[in-house]
Scaffold this motif. Structure first.
Motif, mmCIF file in Angstrom:
data_model
loop_
_atom_site.group_PDB
_atom_site.id
_atom_site.type_symbol
_atom_site.label_atom_id
_atom_site.label_comp_id
_atom_site.label_asym_id
_atom_site.label_seq_id
_atom_site.Cartn_x
_atom_site.Cartn_y
_atom_site.Cartn_z
ATOM 1 N N THR A 1 -2.076 -10.200 4.145
ATOM 2 C CA THR A 1 -0.870 -9.866 3.403
ATOM 3 C C THR A 1 -0.949 -10.379 1.969
ATOM 4 O OG1 THR A 1 0.259 -11.842 4.189
ATOM 5 C CG2 THR A 1 0.580 -9.821 5.449
ATOM 6 N N ASN A 2 -1.862 -11.308 1.724
ATOM 7 C CA ASN A 2 -2.056 -11.833 0.380
ATOM 8 C C ASN A 2 -2.506 -10.728 -0.573
ATOM 9 O OD1 ASN A 2 -2.025 -13.824 -1.538
ATOM 10 N ND2 ASN A 2 -3.998 -14.680 -0.964
ATOM 11 N N ASN A 3 -3.297 -9.765 -0.083
ATOM 12 C CA ASN A 3 -3.753 -8.669 -0.939
ATOM 13 C C ASN A 3 -2.589 -7.800 -1.392
ATOM 14 O OD1 ASN A 3 -6.513 -9.301 -0.937
ATOM 15 N ND2 ASN A 3 -6.789 -8.316 1.042
ATOM 16 N N SER A 4 -1.662 -7.510 -0.508
ATOM 17 C CA SER A 4 -0.484 -6.714 -0.889
ATOM 18 C C SER A 4 0.374 -7.461 -1.908
ATOM 19 C CB SER A 4 0.364 -6.384 0.331
ATOM 20 O OG SER A 4 -0.314 -5.519 1.179
ATOM 21 N N LYS A 5 0.542 -8.765 -1.717
ATOM 22 C CA LYS A 5 1.330 -9.557 -2.661
ATOM 23 C C LYS A 5 0.663 -9.588 -4.030
ATOM 24 C CE LYS A 5 3.476 -12.546 0.761
ATOM 25 N NZ LYS A 5 3.544 -13.908 1.307
ATOM 26 N N LYS A 6 -0.664 -9.767 -4.043
ATOM 27 C CA LYS A 6 -1.379 -9.783 -5.323
ATOM 28 C C LYS A 6 -1.323 -8.416 -5.993
ATOM 29 C CE LYS A 6 -4.609 -13.529 -4.462
ATOM 30 N NZ LYS A 6 -6.022 -13.915 -4.317
ATOM 31 N N GLY A 7 -1.437 -7.347 -5.214
ATOM 32 C CA GLY A 7 -1.314 -6.007 -5.777
ATOM 33 C C GLY A 7 0.052 -5.791 -6.412
ATOM 34 N N PHE A 8 1.102 -6.273 -5.745
ATOM 35 C CA PHE A 8 2.459 -6.176 -6.283
ATOM 36 C C PHE A 8 2.588 -6.987 -7.570
ATOM 37 C CE2 PHE A 8 6.746 -8.014 -6.566
ATOM 38 C CZ PHE A 8 7.492 -6.847 -6.691
ATOM 39 N N GLN A 9 2.041 -8.206 -7.573
ATOM 40 C CA GLN A 9 2.130 -9.058 -8.760
ATOM 41 C C GLN A 9 1.421 -8.416 -9.951
ATOM 42 O OE1 GLN A 9 0.453 -12.658 -7.209
ATOM 43 N NE2 GLN A 9 2.429 -13.442 -6.493
ATOM 44 N N PHE A 10 0.248 -7.848 -9.712
ATOM 45 C CA PHE A 10 -0.464 -7.196 -10.807
ATOM 46 C C PHE A 10 0.251 -5.937 -11.268
ATOM 47 C CE2 PHE A 10 -4.084 -9.905 -9.699
ATOM 48 C CZ PHE A 10 -4.504 -10.268 -10.966
ATOM 49 N N ALA A 11 0.937 -5.235 -10.370
ATOM 50 C CA ALA A 11 1.723 -4.062 -10.771
ATOM 51 C C ALA A 11 2.857 -4.493 -11.698
ATOM 52 C CB ALA A 11 2.271 -3.342 -9.543
ATOM 53 N N VAL A 12 3.524 -5.582 -11.364
ATOM 54 C CA VAL A 12 4.616 -6.082 -12.207
ATOM 55 C C VAL A 12 4.075 -6.537 -13.559
ATOM 56 C CG1 VAL A 12 6.356 -7.904 -12.419
ATOM 57 C CG2 VAL A 12 6.093 -6.682 -10.256
ATOM 58 N N THR B 1 -6.893 -4.001 -17.677
ATOM 59 C CA THR B 1 -7.502 -4.971 -16.766
ATOM 60 C C THR B 1 -6.615 -5.214 -15.550
ATOM 61 O OG1 THR B 1 -8.535 -6.041 -18.669
ATOM 62 C CG2 THR B 1 -8.485 -7.283 -16.625
ATOM 63 N N SER B 2 -5.339 -5.444 -15.779
ATOM 64 C CA SER B 2 -4.462 -5.736 -14.646
ATOM 65 C C SER B 2 -4.243 -4.512 -13.760
ATOM 66 C CB SER B 2 -3.126 -6.310 -15.120
ATOM 67 O OG SER B 2 -2.437 -5.382 -15.907
ATOM 68 N N SER B 3 -4.301 -3.308 -14.327
ATOM 69 C CA SER B 3 -4.152 -2.125 -13.482
ATOM 70 C C SER B 3 -5.370 -1.932 -12.590
ATOM 71 C CB SER B 3 -3.907 -0.879 -14.328
ATOM 72 O OG SER B 3 -5.057 -0.514 -15.054
ATOM 73 N N ILE B 4 -6.541 -2.223 -13.102
ATOM 74 C CA ILE B 4 -7.756 -2.106 -12.283
ATOM 75 C C ILE B 4 -7.752 -3.160 -11.187
ATOM 76 C CG2 ILE B 4 -10.269 -2.348 -12.309
ATOM 77 C CD1 ILE B 4 -10.177 -1.093 -15.132
ATOM 78 N N ILE B 5 -7.465 -4.405 -11.540
ATOM 79 C CA ILE B 5 -7.437 -5.482 -10.551
ATOM 80 C C ILE B 5 -6.340 -5.236 -9.518
ATOM 81 C CG2 ILE B 5 -7.033 -7.958 -10.218
ATOM 82 C CD1 ILE B 5 -8.314 -8.367 -12.999
ATOM 83 N N GLY B 6 -5.165 -4.821 -9.966
ATOM 84 C CA GLY B 6 -4.068 -4.526 -9.049
ATOM 85 C C GLY B 6 -4.397 -3.383 -8.116
#
Length: 105
Positions: free
Chosen positions: A4-15, A54-59
């Motif tokens: 679930t950490n991956n989903s949270k990190k994806g959300f954080q990078f989207a924000v 950068t953040s869109s690619i990582i997210g």
């Protein structure tokens, strides 16, 4: 590692991506109204766009890694936002490449 950490990190990078893109738009408005200098606008907007890309690619990577996580708002929002922002990045690169090719010939 917790999946679930991956989903949270994806959300954080989207924000992060959305906020930096909104800052870029704010700098664009300020420069158009001559509230800030064009030199400051060039450097600040360039830096912000690098952060957006950068953040869109990582997210996007984190969102794809978290696709098997249980459904939640953060997972779905992160996946949609990062996918849209990543596709915008890819389209921008393709358009720039096509423009570059057209100037050569």
């Amino acid at each position: 590692m917790n999946t679930t950490n991956n989903s949270k990190k994806g959300f954080q990078f989207a924000v992060i991506t959305i906020v930096t893109f909104l800052l870029f738009l704010a700098f664009q408005v300020l420069a158009a109204n001559e509230k800030i200098s064009l030199d400051f606008y060039r450097y600040a907007s360039g830096f912000l766009m690098i952060l957006v890309f950068t953040s869109s690619i990582i997210g996007f990577i984190f969102s794809v890694k978290g696709r098997k996580d249980p459904s939640s708002f953060k997972k779905i929002f992160g996946l949609i936002a990062n996918t849209v922002l990543f596709l915008l990045f890819v389209v921008t690169v393709i358009v720039r490449f096509i423009d570059f090719q057209n100037t050569i010939y």
